[in-house]
Design a protein around this motif. Structure first.
Motif, PDB file in Angstrom:
ATOM      1  N   GLU A 207       0.838  -1.197   0.000  1.00  0.00           N
ATOM      2  CA  GLU A 207       0.000   0.000   0.000  1.00  0.00           C
ATOM      3  C   GLU A 207       0.874   1.248   0.000  1.00  0.00           C
ATOM      4  OE1 GLU A 207      -4.336  -0.208   1.672  1.00  0.00           O
ATOM      5  OE2 GLU A 207      -2.893  -0.564   3.260  1.00  0.00           O
ATOM      6  N   PRO A 252      -8.819   5.489   0.185  1.00  0.00           N
ATOM      7  CA  PRO A 252      -8.970   4.564   1.310  1.00  0.00           C
ATOM      8  C   PRO A 252      -7.909   3.464   1.260  1.00  0.00           C
ATOM      9  CG  PRO A 252     -11.074   4.955   0.232  1.00  0.00           C
ATOM     10  CD  PRO A 252     -10.019   5.544  -0.651  1.00  0.00           C
ATOM     11  N   VAL A 254      -6.155  -0.232   3.337  1.00  0.00           N
ATOM     12  CA  VAL A 254      -6.504  -1.420   4.114  1.00  0.00           C
ATOM     13  C   VAL A 254      -5.781  -1.381   5.451  1.00  0.00           C
ATOM     14  CG1 VAL A 254      -6.433  -3.929   4.207  1.00  0.00           C
ATOM     15  CG2 VAL A 254      -6.927  -2.782   2.039  1.00  0.00           C
ATOM     16  N   GLU A 255      -4.460  -1.243   5.393  1.00  0.00           N
ATOM     17  CA  GLU A 255      -3.665  -1.178   6.625  1.00  0.00           C
ATOM     18  C   GLU A 255      -3.749   0.198   7.276  1.00  0.00           C
ATOM     19  OE1 GLU A 255      -2.284  -3.723   8.025  1.00  0.00           O
ATOM     20  OE2 GLU A 255      -2.810  -5.083   6.379  1.00  0.00           O
ATOM     21  N   VAL A 256      -3.957   1.226   6.462  1.00  0.00           N
ATOM     22  CA  VAL A 256      -4.142   2.575   6.980  1.00  0.00           C
ATOM     23  C   VAL A 256      -5.521   3.055   6.539  1.00  0.00           C
ATOM     24  CG1 VAL A 256      -1.703   3.160   6.991  1.00  0.00           C
ATOM     25  CG2 VAL A 256      -3.042   3.598   4.941  1.00  0.00           C
ATOM     26  N   ARG A 257      -6.113   3.911   7.358  1.00  0.00           N
ATOM     27  CA  ARG A 257      -7.480   4.343   7.063  1.00  0.00           C
ATOM     28  C   ARG A 257      -7.549   5.147   5.769  1.00  0.00           C
ATOM     29  NH1 ARG A 257     -11.514   7.449  11.318  1.00  0.00           N
ATOM     30  NH2 ARG A 257     -13.350   7.478   9.946  1.00  0.00           N
ATOM     31  N   GLU A 258      -6.556   6.016   5.561  1.00  0.00           N
ATOM     32  CA  GLU A 258      -6.553   6.841   4.360  1.00  0.00           C
ATOM     33  C   GLU A 258      -5.117   7.086   3.904  1.00  0.00           C
ATOM     34  OE1 GLU A 258      -9.279  10.426   3.435  1.00  0.00           O
ATOM     35  OE2 GLU A 258      -7.440  11.322   4.236  1.00  0.00           O
ATOM     36  N   ARG A 259      -4.875   6.824   2.654  1.00  0.00           N
ATOM     37  CA  ARG A 259      -3.565   7.088   2.065  1.00  0.00           C
ATOM     38  C   ARG A 259      -3.558   8.505   1.506  1.00  0.00           C
ATOM     39  NH1 ARG A 259      -2.485   2.454  -2.133  1.00  0.00           N
ATOM     40  NH2 ARG A 259      -0.557   3.646  -2.391  1.00  0.00           N
TER      41      ARG A 259
END
Length: 271
Positions: A207, A252, A254-259
């Protein structure tokens, strides 16, 4: 002028071969599309169709979804989709000529044809009116020059074809909006960012774009895939102070809420 007088004037003008504006709204043709998305082109291949017949052309476009207006299947910002279709250019030209011979410049439903590859805006983006390849919609709403009747067994994954003829693509896409068309997305206008550039960045689940910009307001990912000039510079600028102009395109994760992603327009060292 009476209705009869207007009708007579219309007929006389058509008989004289005068150019009349057709009462055709391209939006009517676009409504048939089950999927309307704004894409940023990643790659494009335009080459002779694999059938090897003269005058046939295959167009393959890989695009990243920037915004979803409507969709027949789950699609989200950041998804990568494929648009793949083949055109018989000779048949398309013949059909256009036949229409002109029969109809001349008569207004009404205009001749529809399979589209050329889409033109792109400054961000390499375009708006597409599509249907999933292999479905009924993808076959019945094709137009002059269609070279392939699609079978579901030919495809896997998100593969689409254009279904609005020459109106399949829009360039002037305007501001990004949510799927219901009521709210602007978080995408911001082009801004300038200053910070330290880091390359070779890794993240869980991949990500990351692999390039970070560390600023006083936090860290951003830099997306240079649509900017060959910037992509050629990044390795040489690792660890250096840089100035970036670009569009902020959060996505959005997966590992972080928002890139926090910036689509890069320019990349340089401070003066």
């Amino acid at each position: 002028m009476t209705r009869l007088g207007m009708l007579v004037a219309f007929v006389l003008a058509a008989a004289a071969g005068l150019r009349l504006e057709a009462a055709v709204n391209p939006e009517e043709f676009k409504r048939i599309a089950s999927d309307v998305v704004r894409l940023r082109e990643i790659a494009r291949v335009v080459e002779p169709d694999s059938a090897g017949l003269p005058g046939r052309q295959r167009v393959t476009i890989v695009g990243e979804i920037v915004a979803v207006e409507r969709s027949s299947a789950p699609l989200a910002e950041g998804d990568v989709v494929l648009i793949d279709y083949a055109i018989d250019l000779t048949a398309r030209a013949a059909a256009a000529k036949e229409y002109e011979v029969k109809m001349g410049r008569m207004p009404g439903r205009q001749f529809m044809y399979e589209p050329d590859p889409p033109p792109l805006d400054a961000n390499r983006e375009f708006r597409a009116h599509l249907a999933p390849a292999g479905g009924r919609l993808a076959n019945v709403n094709r137009h002059a020059g269609r070279a392939v009747v699609f079978d579901r067994e030919q495809f896997s994954g998100p593969v689409f074809v254009p279904v609005a003829g020459q109106y399949s693509w829009d360039v002037a896409v305007g501001p990004l909006r949510s799927a219901d068309g009521t709210k602007e997305s978080k995408a911001m206008e082009k801004k300038t960012y200053t910070g330290t550039l880091r390359t070779g960045v890794m993240a869980i689940g991949a990500e990351t774009t692999g390039i970070n910009l560390e600023t006083d307001s936090g860290t951003y990912e830099l997306d240079v895939r649509g900017n060959p000039e910037a992509a050629a510079k990044v390795d040489s600028l690792h660890g250096k102070k840089v100035v970036v102009t670009g569009d902020y395109r959060p996505r959005p994760g997966v590992e972080v809420r928002e890139r926090r992603i910036i689509v890069v327009h320019t990349l340089s060292e401070p003066p």
